[in-house]
Design a protein around this motif. Sequence first.
Motif, PDB file in Angstrom:
ATOM      1  N   ASN A   2      10.086 -22.521 -11.733  1.00  0.00           N
ATOM      2  CA  ASN A   2      10.467 -23.332 -10.568  1.00  0.00           C
ATOM      3  C   ASN A   2      11.287 -22.490  -9.603  1.00  0.00           C
ATOM      4  N   VAL A   3      10.951 -22.563  -8.311  1.00  0.00           N
ATOM      5  CA  VAL A   3      11.655 -21.802  -7.285  1.00  0.00           C
ATOM      6  C   VAL A   3      12.693 -22.697  -6.622  1.00  0.00           C
ATOM      7  N   PHE A   4      13.899 -22.139  -6.464  1.00  0.00           N
ATOM      8  CA  PHE A   4      15.003 -22.828  -5.817  1.00  0.00           C
ATOM      9  C   PHE A   4      15.627 -21.908  -4.780  1.00  0.00           C
ATOM     10  N   TYR A   5      16.512 -22.479  -4.004  1.00  0.00           N
ATOM     11  CA  TYR A   5      17.225 -21.730  -2.968  1.00  0.00           C
ATOM     12  C   TYR A   5      18.710 -22.010  -3.118  1.00  0.00           C
ATOM     13  N   THR A   6      19.519 -20.981  -2.893  1.00  0.00           N
ATOM     14  CA  THR A   6      20.958 -21.131  -3.037  1.00  0.00           C
ATOM     15  C   THR A   6      21.687 -20.214  -2.069  1.00  0.00           C
ATOM     16  N   ARG A   7      22.907 -20.598  -1.758  1.00  0.00           N
ATOM     17  CA  ARG A   7      23.789 -19.724  -0.990  1.00  0.00           C
ATOM     18  C   ARG A   7      24.867 -19.130  -1.907  1.00  0.00           C
ATOM     19  N   ASP A   8      24.838 -19.525  -3.182  1.00  0.00           N
ATOM     20  CA  ASP A   8      25.794 -19.025  -4.171  1.00  0.00           C
ATOM     21  C   ASP A   8      25.374 -17.616  -4.568  1.00  0.00           C
ATOM     22  N   GLY A   9      26.094 -16.627  -4.113  1.00  0.00           N
ATOM     23  CA  GLY A   9      25.732 -15.234  -4.345  1.00  0.00           C
ATOM     24  C   GLY A   9      26.523 -14.548  -5.440  1.00  0.00           C
ATOM     25  N   ARG A  10      26.983 -15.309  -6.426  1.00  0.00           N
ATOM     26  CA  ARG A  10      27.689 -14.691  -7.561  1.00  0.00           C
ATOM     27  C   ARG A  10      26.650 -14.236  -8.580  1.00  0.00           C
TER      28      ARG A  10
ATOM     29  N   ARG B  22      15.396 -16.811   2.767  1.00  0.00           N
ATOM     30  CA  ARG B  22      14.620 -17.787   3.533  1.00  0.00           C
ATOM     31  C   ARG B  22      15.569 -18.719   4.266  1.00  0.00           C
ATOM     32  N   ASP B  23      15.132 -19.185   5.429  1.00  0.00           N
ATOM     33  CA  ASP B  23      15.927 -20.103   6.228  1.00  0.00           C
ATOM     34  C   ASP B  23      15.185 -21.419   6.348  1.00  0.00           C
ATOM     35  N   PHE B  24      15.916 -22.504   6.355  1.00  0.00           N
ATOM     36  CA  PHE B  24      15.334 -23.838   6.418  1.00  0.00           C
ATOM     37  C   PHE B  24      16.130 -24.704   7.387  1.00  0.00           C
ATOM     38  N   ALA B  25      15.442 -25.649   7.995  1.00  0.00           N
ATOM     39  CA  ALA B  25      16.128 -26.699   8.733  1.00  0.00           C
ATOM     40  C   ALA B  25      16.731 -27.644   7.700  1.00  0.00           C
ATOM     41  N   PRO B  26      17.828 -28.329   8.022  1.00  0.00           N
ATOM     42  CA  PRO B  26      18.501 -29.192   7.032  1.00  0.00           C
ATOM     43  C   PRO B  26      17.586 -30.203   6.341  1.00  0.00           C
ATOM     44  N   LEU B  27      16.634 -30.768   7.017  1.00  0.00           N
ATOM     45  CA  LEU B  27      15.785 -31.790   6.410  1.00  0.00           C
ATOM     46  C   LEU B  27      14.613 -31.214   5.616  1.00  0.00           C
ATOM     47  N   GLN B  28      14.536 -29.902   5.509  1.00  0.00           N
ATOM     48  CA  GLN B  28      13.469 -29.261   4.745  1.00  0.00           C
ATOM     49  C   GLN B  28      13.857 -28.996   3.295  1.00  0.00           C
TER      50      GLN B  28
ATOM     51  N   GLU C 214      15.992 -30.395  -0.394  1.00  0.00           N
ATOM     52  CA  GLU C 214      16.634 -31.472  -1.139  1.00  0.00           C
ATOM     53  C   GLU C 214      17.479 -30.843  -2.232  1.00  0.00           C
ATOM     54  N   ARG C 215      18.578 -31.469  -2.558  1.00  0.00           N
ATOM     55  CA  ARG C 215      19.482 -30.952  -3.588  1.00  0.00           C
ATOM     56  C   ARG C 215      18.782 -30.974  -4.944  1.00  0.00           C
TER      57      ARG C 215
ATOM     58  N   TYR D 291      22.005 -25.627  -5.920  1.00  0.00           N
ATOM     59  CA  TYR D 291      20.606 -25.276  -5.739  1.00  0.00           C
ATOM     60  C   TYR D 291      19.871 -26.329  -4.916  1.00  0.00           C
ATOM     61  N   PHE D 292      18.859 -25.842  -4.191  1.00  0.00           N
ATOM     62  CA  PHE D 292      18.041 -26.712  -3.365  1.00  0.00           C
ATOM     63  C   PHE D 292      16.573 -26.411  -3.626  1.00  0.00           C
TER      64      PHE D 292
END
Length: 108
Positions: free
Chosen positions: A26-34, A88-94, A96-97, A102-103
């Motif tokens: 499963n692919v997710f997106y995060t801003r947590d860079g630890r 990757r960059d996303f618009a806010p409505l693109q 889901e938590r 993670y998103f």
Amino acid sequence: MLRQTGLELDLALSAGFFTIRDDQGNVFYTRDGRFQRDAAGNLVTSAGYFVLGEDGQPITLPLDPVTITPDGVIQDANGNAIAALRIRDFAPLQLERAGEAYFRALRR
């Protein structure tokens, strides 16, 4: 506010999200860079998820220290490129938590 942690693999983004993958693919997106190295040398999140390179594959690091350029290229001690982070960059409505940090991208 960004601050230096002194840790080699702690990263921050001013825009966009790091792309990660769990053990089930499963692919997710995060801003947590630890990030850290796992026992096999893969770049992973604090939860053990693989950090993906621009090619969509997990990034394997050498044992030696690495540097990461402002544009996300990971270099070995000799300055040779190992991989580029998949940002990757996303618009806010693109998005889901999908957990605390993670998103998941919404399919439309």
